[in-house]
Design a protein around this motif. Sequence first.
Motif, PDB file in Angstrom:
ATOM      1  N   MET A   1       0.846  -1.177   0.000  1.00 56.69           N
ATOM      2  CA  MET A   1       0.000   0.000   0.000  1.00 56.69           C
ATOM      3  C   MET A   1       0.886   1.232   0.000  1.00 56.69           C
ATOM      4  N   GLU A   2       0.438   2.244  -0.652  1.00 53.62           N
ATOM      5  CA  GLU A   2       1.146   3.515  -0.698  1.00 53.62           C
ATOM      6  C   GLU A   2       0.482   4.507   0.253  1.00 53.62           C
ATOM      7  N   PHE A   3       1.302   5.330   0.892  1.00 56.36           N
ATOM      8  CA  PHE A   3       0.815   6.406   1.756  1.00 56.36           C
ATOM      9  C   PHE A   3       1.510   7.688   1.347  1.00 56.36           C
ATOM     10  N   SER A   4       0.802   8.801   1.441  1.00 56.66           N
ATOM     11  CA  SER A   4       1.426  10.072   1.110  1.00 56.66           C
ATOM     12  C   SER A   4       2.583  10.334   2.073  1.00 56.66           C
ATOM     13  N   ARG A   5       3.543  11.066   1.601  1.00 61.67           N
ATOM     14  CA  ARG A   5       4.782  11.311   2.336  1.00 61.67           C
ATOM     15  C   ARG A   5       4.526  11.834   3.750  1.00 61.67           C
ATOM     16  N   GLU A   6       3.550  12.749   3.893  1.00 53.09           N
ATOM     17  CA  GLU A   6       3.312  13.340   5.214  1.00 53.09           C
ATOM     18  C   GLU A   6       2.669  12.362   6.200  1.00 53.09           C
ATOM     19  N   LEU A   7       2.157  11.232   5.711  1.00 52.94           N
ATOM     20  CA  LEU A   7       1.537  10.241   6.601  1.00 52.94           C
ATOM     21  C   LEU A   7       2.454   9.069   6.937  1.00 52.94           C
ATOM     22  N   ARG A   8       3.494   8.843   6.176  1.00 62.48           N
ATOM     23  CA  ARG A   8       4.309   7.630   6.329  1.00 62.48           C
ATOM     24  C   ARG A   8       4.873   7.447   7.727  1.00 62.48           C
ATOM     25  N   GLN A   9       5.417   8.495   8.317  1.00 64.75           N
ATOM     26  CA  GLN A   9       6.008   8.353   9.649  1.00 64.75           C
ATOM     27  C   GLN A   9       4.955   7.955  10.682  1.00 64.75           C
ATOM     28  N   ASP A  10       3.750   8.503  10.566  1.00 63.81           N
ATOM     29  CA  ASP A  10       2.681   8.131  11.491  1.00 63.81           C
ATOM     30  C   ASP A  10       2.222   6.694  11.270  1.00 63.81           C
ATOM     31  N   VAL A  11       2.300   6.198  10.050  1.00 68.69           N
ATOM     32  CA  VAL A  11       1.981   4.796   9.787  1.00 68.69           C
ATOM     33  C   VAL A  11       3.045   3.905  10.416  1.00 68.69           C
ATOM     34  N   VAL A  12       4.309   4.211  10.159  1.00 68.49           N
ATOM     35  CA  VAL A  12       5.415   3.403  10.668  1.00 68.49           C
ATOM     36  C   VAL A  12       5.463   3.422  12.199  1.00 68.49           C
ATOM     37  N   SER A  13       5.092   4.546  12.811  1.00 68.99           N
ATOM     38  CA  SER A  13       5.111   4.634  14.277  1.00 68.99           C
ATOM     39  C   SER A  13       3.905   3.942  14.915  1.00 68.99           C
ATOM     40  N   GLY A  14       2.904   3.577  14.109  1.00 72.05           N
ATOM     41  CA  GLY A  14       1.718   2.924  14.637  1.00 72.05           C
ATOM     42  C   GLY A  14       0.603   3.879  15.036  1.00 72.05           C
ATOM     43  N   ARG A  15       0.790   5.184  14.800  1.00 72.23           N
ATOM     44  CA  ARG A  15      -0.272   6.156  15.127  1.00 72.23           C
ATOM     45  C   ARG A  15      -1.437   6.080  14.142  1.00 72.23           C
ATOM     46  N   ILE A  16      -1.168   5.712  12.904  1.00 70.87           N
ATOM     47  CA  ILE A  16      -2.220   5.504  11.910  1.00 70.87           C
ATOM     48  C   ILE A  16      -2.379   4.004  11.723  1.00 70.87           C
ATOM     49  N   THR A  17      -3.620   3.514  11.898  1.00 71.50           N
ATOM     50  CA  THR A  17      -3.881   2.073  11.802  1.00 71.50           C
ATOM     51  C   THR A  17      -5.052   1.738  10.875  1.00 71.50           C
ATOM     52  N   VAL A  18      -5.626   2.745  10.238  1.00 75.34           N
ATOM     53  CA  VAL A  18      -6.742   2.547   9.309  1.00 75.34           C
ATOM     54  C   VAL A  18      -6.521   3.446   8.102  1.00 75.34           C
ATOM     55  N   SER A  19      -6.876   2.934   6.931  1.00 76.43           N
ATOM     56  CA  SER A  19      -6.811   3.728   5.711  1.00 76.43           C
ATOM     57  C   SER A  19      -8.067   3.456   4.893  1.00 76.43           C
ATOM     58  N   PHE A  20      -8.516   4.459   4.164  1.00 77.24           N
ATOM     59  CA  PHE A  20      -9.686   4.325   3.299  1.00 77.24           C
ATOM     60  C   PHE A  20      -9.239   4.512   1.860  1.00 77.24           C
ATOM     61  N   ARG A  21      -9.656   3.584   0.999  1.00 78.96           N
ATOM     62  CA  ARG A  21      -9.202   3.582  -0.392  1.00 78.96           C
ATOM     63  C   ARG A  21     -10.366   3.483  -1.356  1.00 78.96           C
ATOM     64  N   MET A  22     -10.253   4.197  -2.476  1.00 76.95           N
ATOM     65  CA  MET A  22     -11.258   4.137  -3.552  1.00 76.95           C
ATOM     66  C   MET A  22     -10.726   3.226  -4.658  1.00 76.95           C
ATOM     67  N   TRP A  23     -10.715   1.956  -4.399  1.00 79.37           N
ATOM     68  CA  TRP A  23     -10.268   0.963  -5.371  1.00 79.37           C
ATOM     69  C   TRP A  23     -11.457   0.352  -6.085  1.00 79.37           C
ATOM     70  N   ARG A  24     -11.256  -0.085  -7.320  1.00 79.13           N
ATOM     71  CA  ARG A  24     -12.299  -0.831  -8.030  1.00 79.13           C
ATOM     72  C   ARG A  24     -12.424  -2.232  -7.442  1.00 79.13           C
ATOM     73  N   ARG A  25     -11.300  -2.764  -7.002  1.00 81.80           N
ATOM     74  CA  ARG A  25     -11.264  -4.073  -6.351  1.00 81.80           C
ATOM     75  C   ARG A  25     -10.160  -4.011  -5.295  1.00 81.80           C
ATOM     76  N   PRO A  26     -10.199  -4.883  -4.307  1.00 81.19           N
ATOM     77  CA  PRO A  26      -9.168  -4.827  -3.258  1.00 81.19           C
ATOM     78  C   PRO A  26      -7.769  -5.047  -3.829  1.00 81.19           C
ATOM     79  N   LYS A  27      -6.818  -4.288  -3.331  1.00 76.25           N
ATOM     80  CA  LYS A  27      -5.424  -4.438  -3.752  1.00 76.25           C
ATOM     81  C   LYS A  27      -4.565  -5.020  -2.642  1.00 76.25           C
ATOM     82  N   VAL A  28      -5.183  -5.320  -1.519  1.00 78.41           N
ATOM     83  CA  VAL A  28      -4.518  -5.988  -0.402  1.00 78.41           C
ATOM     84  C   VAL A  28      -5.468  -7.066   0.111  1.00 78.41           C
ATOM     85  N   ARG A  29      -4.955  -7.948   0.953  1.00 77.53           N
ATOM     86  CA  ARG A  29      -5.797  -8.972   1.547  1.00 77.53           C
ATOM     87  C   ARG A  29      -5.505  -9.074   3.034  1.00 77.53           C
ATOM     88  N   ALA A  30      -6.509  -9.486   3.793  1.00 76.64           N
ATOM     89  CA  ALA A  30      -6.321  -9.676   5.233  1.00 76.64           C
ATOM     90  C   ALA A  30      -5.231 -10.724   5.442  1.00 76.64           C
TER      91      ALA A  30
END
Length: 94
Positions: A1-30
């Motif tokens: 999954m890609e995250f915008s540059r300003e969000l990456r550090q918060d993702v890596v630190s665990g502060r961001i744990t949910v993302s919303f995507r406008m995909w035609r079909r899922p691009k990741v799996r549980a």
Amino acid sequence: MEFSRELRQDVVSGRITVSFRMWRRPKVRAGGRYPIGDAYIQVDAIEHMPFGGITAADVRKAGERDRESLRRRAAHAGPIADDTLVYRVEFHVV
């Protein structure tokens, strides 16, 4: 999954744990693991839902201050109405 540059550090630190995507079909799996820079995230759950169903708690978990700022960030893929279907991706850093 890609995250915008300003969000990456918060993702890596665990502060961001949910993302919303406008995909035609899922691009990741549980259960899947995906690189984010030098770290990896593991997807815990993925759900298809209307944008209007996003809770205040999920807005915070996505790193945004309110639903409208989340709508603006996600709108790069096209306009988002409350009935627009998005994928809710919940994950953690591994």
